[in-house]
Write a protein that holds these residues in place. Structure first.
Motif, PDB file in Angstrom:
ATOM      1  N   LEU A   6     -15.222  33.417  -2.910  1.00 53.28           N
ATOM      2  CA  LEU A   6     -15.955  32.525  -3.815  1.00 53.28           C
ATOM      3  C   LEU A   6     -16.721  33.354  -4.827  1.00 53.28           C
ATOM      4  N   ILE A   7     -16.777  32.859  -6.048  1.00 58.25           N
ATOM      5  CA  ILE A   7     -17.630  33.474  -7.064  1.00 58.25           C
ATOM      6  C   ILE A   7     -18.562  32.405  -7.621  1.00 58.25           C
ATOM      7  N   MET A   8     -19.820  32.776  -7.821  1.00 62.96           N
ATOM      8  CA  MET A   8     -20.807  31.831  -8.310  1.00 62.96           C
ATOM      9  C   MET A   8     -21.685  32.494  -9.359  1.00 62.96           C
ATOM     10  N   PHE A   9     -21.770  31.871 -10.529  1.00 60.37           N
ATOM     11  CA  PHE A   9     -22.687  32.291 -11.591  1.00 60.37           C
ATOM     12  C   PHE A   9     -23.914  31.380 -11.548  1.00 60.37           C
ATOM     13  N   ASN A  10     -25.101  31.942 -11.630  1.00 55.98           N
ATOM     14  CA  ASN A  10     -26.320  31.153 -11.730  1.00 55.98           C
ATOM     15  C   ASN A  10     -27.165  31.656 -12.900  1.00 55.98           C
ATOM     16  N   PHE A  11     -27.310  30.821 -13.919  1.00 57.35           N
ATOM     17  CA  PHE A  11     -28.158  31.139 -15.065  1.00 57.35           C
ATOM     18  C   PHE A  11     -29.499  30.427 -14.884  1.00 57.35           C
ATOM     19  N   PRO A  12     -30.625  31.120 -14.969  1.00 58.17           N
ATOM     20  CA  PRO A  12     -31.929  30.456 -14.873  1.00 58.17           C
ATOM     21  C   PRO A  12     -32.120  29.472 -16.028  1.00 58.17           C
ATOM     22  N   THR A  13     -32.623  28.253 -15.689  1.00 55.51           N
ATOM     23  CA  THR A  13     -32.860  27.262 -16.745  1.00 55.51           C
ATOM     24  C   THR A  13     -34.246  26.641 -16.584  1.00 55.51           C
ATOM     25  N   VAL A  14     -34.320  25.323 -16.564  1.00 52.31           N
ATOM     26  CA  VAL A  14     -35.615  24.631 -16.675  1.00 52.31           C
ATOM     27  C   VAL A  14     -35.850  23.719 -15.473  1.00 52.31           C
ATOM     28  N   PRO A  15     -37.102  23.373 -15.171  1.00 53.35           N
ATOM     29  CA  PRO A  15     -37.406  22.472 -14.052  1.00 53.35           C
ATOM     30  C   PRO A  15     -37.177  21.007 -14.426  1.00 53.35           C
ATOM     31  N   ASN A  16     -37.400  20.140 -13.437  1.00 58.16           N
ATOM     32  CA  ASN A  16     -37.290  18.697 -13.670  1.00 58.16           C
ATOM     33  C   ASN A  16     -38.140  18.245 -14.853  1.00 58.16           C
ATOM     34  N   PHE A  17     -37.568  17.319 -15.618  1.00 54.94           N
ATOM     35  CA  PHE A  17     -38.273  16.626 -16.696  1.00 54.94           C
ATOM     36  C   PHE A  17     -38.635  17.524 -17.879  1.00 54.94           C
ATOM     37  N   ASP A  18     -38.066  18.726 -17.918  1.00 46.05           N
ATOM     38  CA  ASP A  18     -38.205  19.553 -19.109  1.00 46.05           C
ATOM     39  C   ASP A  18     -37.391  18.899 -20.241  1.00 46.05           C
ATOM     40  N   PRO A  19     -37.833  19.008 -21.478  1.00 49.36           N
ATOM     41  CA  PRO A  19     -37.088  18.382 -22.586  1.00 49.36           C
ATOM     42  C   PRO A  19     -35.647  18.850 -22.713  1.00 49.36           C
ATOM     43  N   ASP A  20     -35.349  20.069 -22.213  1.00 46.03           N
ATOM     44  CA  ASP A  20     -33.980  20.585 -22.318  1.00 46.03           C
ATOM     45  C   ASP A  20     -33.090  20.173 -21.139  1.00 46.03           C
ATOM     46  N   GLU A  21     -33.647  19.558 -20.107  1.00 46.63           N
ATOM     47  CA  GLU A  21     -32.850  19.207 -18.924  1.00 46.63           C
ATOM     48  C   GLU A  21     -31.697  18.256 -19.252  1.00 46.63           C
ATOM     49  N   PRO A  22     -31.901  17.171 -20.015  1.00 42.37           N
ATOM     50  CA  PRO A  22     -30.779  16.262 -20.289  1.00 42.37           C
ATOM     51  C   PRO A  22     -29.604  16.944 -20.988  1.00 42.37           C
ATOM     52  N   ALA A  23     -29.885  17.782 -21.985  1.00 45.01           N
ATOM     53  CA  ALA A  23     -28.798  18.440 -22.720  1.00 45.01           C
ATOM     54  C   ALA A  23     -28.039  19.414 -21.827  1.00 45.01           C
ATOM     55  N   LEU A  24     -28.743  20.092 -20.920  1.00 48.96           N
ATOM     56  CA  LEU A  24     -28.077  20.999 -19.977  1.00 48.96           C
ATOM     57  C   LEU A  24     -27.190  20.219 -19.007  1.00 48.96           C
ATOM     58  N   ASP A  25     -27.634  19.028 -18.605  1.00 53.47           N
ATOM     59  CA  ASP A  25     -26.809  18.183 -17.741  1.00 53.47           C
ATOM     60  C   ASP A  25     -25.534  17.746 -18.461  1.00 53.47           C
ATOM     61  N   VAL A  26     -25.659  17.415 -19.729  1.00 48.49           N
ATOM     62  CA  VAL A  26     -24.484  17.038 -20.516  1.00 48.49           C
ATOM     63  C   VAL A  26     -23.526  18.219 -20.628  1.00 48.49           C
ATOM     64  N   LEU A  27     -24.061  19.403 -20.871  1.00 53.61           N
ATOM     65  CA  LEU A  27     -23.234  20.612 -20.972  1.00 53.61           C
ATOM     66  C   LEU A  27     -22.450  20.845 -19.686  1.00 53.61           C
ATOM     67  N   ALA A  28     -23.106  20.707 -18.536  1.00 57.27           N
ATOM     68  CA  ALA A  28     -22.422  20.901 -17.256  1.00 57.27           C
ATOM     69  C   ALA A  28     -21.290  19.899 -17.084  1.00 57.27           C
ATOM     70  N   ASP A  29     -21.511  18.658 -17.524  1.00 52.91           N
ATOM     71  CA  ASP A  29     -20.480  17.631 -17.390  1.00 52.91           C
ATOM     72  C   ASP A  29     -19.286  17.918 -18.289  1.00 52.91           C
ATOM     73  N   ILE A  30     -19.544  18.378 -19.504  1.00 49.83           N
ATOM     74  CA  ILE A  30     -18.443  18.706 -20.414  1.00 49.83           C
ATOM     75  C   ILE A  30     -17.588  19.837 -19.836  1.00 49.83           C
ATOM     76  N   LEU A  31     -18.248  20.825 -19.264  1.00 53.70           N
ATOM     77  CA  LEU A  31     -17.523  21.981 -18.738  1.00 53.70           C
ATOM     78  C   LEU A  31     -16.773  21.668 -17.449  1.00 53.70           C
ATOM     79  N   GLY A  32     -17.383  20.887 -16.548  1.00 50.99           N
ATOM     80  CA  GLY A  32     -16.778  20.730 -15.226  1.00 50.99           C
ATOM     81  C   GLY A  32     -16.685  19.329 -14.686  1.00 50.99           C
ATOM     82  N   GLY A  33     -16.956  18.298 -15.482  1.00 52.64           N
ATOM     83  CA  GLY A  33     -16.937  16.933 -14.980  1.00 52.64           C
ATOM     84  C   GLY A  33     -15.631  16.215 -15.257  1.00 52.64           C
TER      85      GLY A  33
END
Length: 706
Positions: A6-33
């Protein structure tokens, strides 16, 4: 001891309810959803990886953008590393589309609505919002923050947190194969130095203020009366083609759940074709005659709908979930999936490959091995249920695409199908919006009768060697009752509750709380439409394996000999009665409840009958049931663990111990040379001939090794 690296990449991002959280969730969905995502197309569709995923889990203090891949055998973690980086570059060139945003936002809306289906879900959201934001009614703000995400926002967070940014890259490789790492480690966990740690200023001058209570904390608060569970006002319908329908209107949330159950699962496969139902279901999730799998996924995602086909022991289940406003277009896609599967040869090869790898991977997991071995011992070699639902390497390897088509054509029929509907939709609407079900052909489906379970004549221990396993998986049980609503099965389940049915049961308190041998162990009757079993199971500390077997038997025997205690009977009635009210909350729970009514032709009052049985059952009834159904001299005991450490102690228990291999076949003991019996001498014409032959052998030159 793993099969897949297994290989796993982890990039540090933001906590809950940070203004950038929704856009990061969208990015994850585009890449792997979904199947149209970049990672699915590059990793799974091309069969480089068994699984790949992209997600953005955030918590109170921090978040991480996580990318994961498990390569198929023959592909390395270095390849996965390169492919991950190439996929990110591909995203940069591709960018974000309007469809990407629409799919995510509709899906997010449906998921948030679904999180409110149960009391627990509502309480969890209220609690999370309150302690993290100070506003328990923060949900409208969350919804608004996701609705306003733009394409520019997604690219901005990609550049800010992912592109050319540092990540923790984790390689997990099979034991003894460090060369499989994606790259050499350049980080060591720091050793904590607590020698000069001083108390922080924030802890100085603290004063303890003891709370003032208006109740006595030394007394356990009593539970209230058992809630009265009311059966919903459901409707039924029977079509001329033999299909049965049942439904209930529930307008609390603007969603609808459909569950189509076709009685053609693993139980009705030919034993030599085990796994064909699994592949058929998998291919029905792929392309249709009109749309590719990617196109179908796109259409469903835009609606916020899902259609999932799965294969179980007794049925193929098609589960549909959608927003009320999108029922009509979802039903058109469902009709296509049901009646126009493409059964593409390329998709078949991929599905078969993945299934074979899953089977091989499960052969390394003690829990799965234990369950499979116990099923084989319980059902016997002649029953198809002695084979796992996924099939075996041998049966799946033998399957062809024609086998899948043949199974679909022979078994997919309306007269063995049920439709269960739960949600914001009436009976008239269902009948209007699903006319295609009325025209579903009524085929003559012939199911061979099930082979009955063999009787257990005496208690034996079956041992499977899992070398160096730190703990043992133990399964103990016997053939028992099929499911019923108000008969012996229901009463026996009540009887078993204080023995092994809950956390505070005798067996769990003994083996977990008192002895510390297990994280948890439970015993229960498992009844179905056709047969049933009693099963005790648990992961047991290796050096306590034999002792745990003794305690299982001792607890069961003590329960039979001495019966239930008065306080246990009181607790059982309260616990079962209190928990029943939470069994019919969510659409899936309601659907299961309604399906049971169809399966067993139950009366509307059966829940009332159950409540009366629970209320009226006595100690004498419980004790009689225990004596009737528990016989410690006729049980199957399967143990998967380190043979070298546990075989000797198990043999000292006095039971016959039979060693099996991972497939449940008896292992013949090795016979040492000095233990082999010499064959009786034959008269070959005297000792002189024997001596002559010996001399001839001495004179012959020995063959050279090749």
């Amino acid at each position: 001891n793993v099969r897949f690296p297994l290989i796993m990449f982890n990039f540090p991002t933001v906590p809950n309810f940070d203004p950038d959280e929704p856009a990061l969730d969208v990015l994850a969905d585009i890449l792997g959803g979904g199947k149209s995502s970049i990672f699915y197309q590059n990793f799974e569709k091309k069969q480089f990886a068994v699984n790949s995923s992209v997600s953005h889990p955030s918590s109170e203090l921090a978040g991480r953008f996580q990318i994961l891949a498990l390569p198929f055998p023959g592909h390395t973690l270095k390849e996965m590393d390169s492919l991950i980086r190439a996929s990110l570059v591909e995203f940069e060139k591709r960018g974000v589309t309007d469809d990407d945003l629409q799919k995510f936002k509709v899906s997010f809306e449906k998921n948030m609505i679904n999180s409110l289906q149960s009391v627990q879900g509502k309480a969890s959201l209220l609690n999370q919002y309150w302690y993290l934001t100070g506003n328990p009614n923060y949900l409208p703000k969350v919804m608004a923050s996701y609705k306003k995400v733009t394409k520019e926002d997604v690219m901005r967070v990609y550049n800010k947190y992912i592109k050319n940014k540092y990540a923790v890259v984790l390689s997990v490789y099979p034991k003894g194969k460090p060369q499989m790492k994606a790259r050499e480690d350049n980080f060591e966990l720091p050793k904590p130095d607590v020698s000069n740690v001083k108390e922080g200023d924030e802890y100085k001058n603290l004063v303890y203020h003891k709370p003032k209570d208006n109740f006595d904390r030394s007394k356990h608060p009593p539970s209230g009366p058992n809630p009265v569970v009311k059966v919903p006002d459901y409707w039924t319908e029977n079509f001329p083609n033999g299909m049965k329908l049942i439904g209930v209107k529930d307008d609390e949330l603007p969603t609808v759940t459909f569950q189509i159950n076709v009685e053609c699962g693993h139980r009705f496969e030919e034993k030599s074709k085990s796994g064909v139902a699994q592949i058929m279901a998998d291919l029905m999730n792929e392309s249709t005659m009109k749309h590719s799998a990617e196109e179908m996924g796109e259409l469903l995602d835009k609606l916020g709908s899902s259609v999932d086909v799965s294969a179980g022991t007794n049925e193929i289940v098609i589960t549909v979930s959608c927003l009320k406003r999108n029922v009509d277009p979802t039903m058109k896609l469902l009709e296509e999936i049901l009646f126009q599967p493409k059964f593409d040869s390329t998709e078949f090869d991929r599905s078969k490959h993945q299934l074979l790898e899953n089977i091989a991977n499960q052969s390394t997991q003690p829990v799965v091995i234990a369950n499979n071995i116990f099923a084989k011992l319980l059902y016997g070699d002649n029953n198809v249920l002695s084979v796992p639902t996924l099939g075996t390497t041998e049966t799946v390897n033998s399957l062809t695409l024609d086998d899948v088509k043949k199974y679909y054509n022979a078994n997919f029929s309306s007269n063995i199908t049920q439709l269960v509907v739960v949600g914001d939709i009436s009976k008239d609407e269902v009948l209007t919006k699903m006319p295609f079900l009325k025209t579903w052909p009524d085929k003559k489906v012939v199911h061979a009768p099930s082979t009955p379970m063999p009787m257990v004549d005496k208690t034996r221990i079956y041992l499977v060697d899992k070398t160096a396993a730190p703990q043992s998986e133990v399964r103990l049980g016997f053939p028992s009752l099929p499911w019923d609503a108000t008969g012996e099965y229901y009463k026996a389940s009540i009887m078993n509750f204080p023995l092994g049915g809950g956390f505070s049961s005798r067996i769990n308190l003994n083996l977990r709380e008192d002895k510390g041998w297990t994280y948890g162990t439970y015993c229960y009757f498992m009844g179905g439409k056709y047969d049933g079993r009693y099963l005790a199971s648990g992961g047991i500390k290796g050096n306590a394996t034999d002792s745990a077997v003794v305690e299982y038997i001792r607890e069961i025997k003590n329960y039979v000999d001495n019966g239930i205690k008065p306080d246990e009977l009181t607790f059982t009635k309260s616990s079962i009665g209190q928990s029943d009210a939470l069994k019919y909350e969510t659409p899936s729970q309601k659907a299961s409840f309604l399906k049971r009514i169809l399966d067993y032709n139950l009366d509307r009052s059966y829940v009332d009958q159950q409540n009366k049985i629970l209320s009226d059952i006595t100690k004498q009834d419980i004790d009689a049931l225990a004596k009737k159904y528990f016989d410690t001299n006729k049980m199957i005991i399967a143990v998967i663990g380190d043979k070298e450490k546990i075989e000797g102690p198990l043999k000292k228990l006095g039971y016959e111990v039979i060693e099996l291999d991972m497939n449940g076949n008896v292992v013949k003991p090795e016979v040492k040379k000095d233990e082999k019996q010499q064959e009786p001498k034959k008269d070959t014409g005297g000792d002189q001939k024997k001596d002559e032959k010996k001399d001839e052998k001495k004179d012959k030159p020995k063959p050279k090794p090749r």
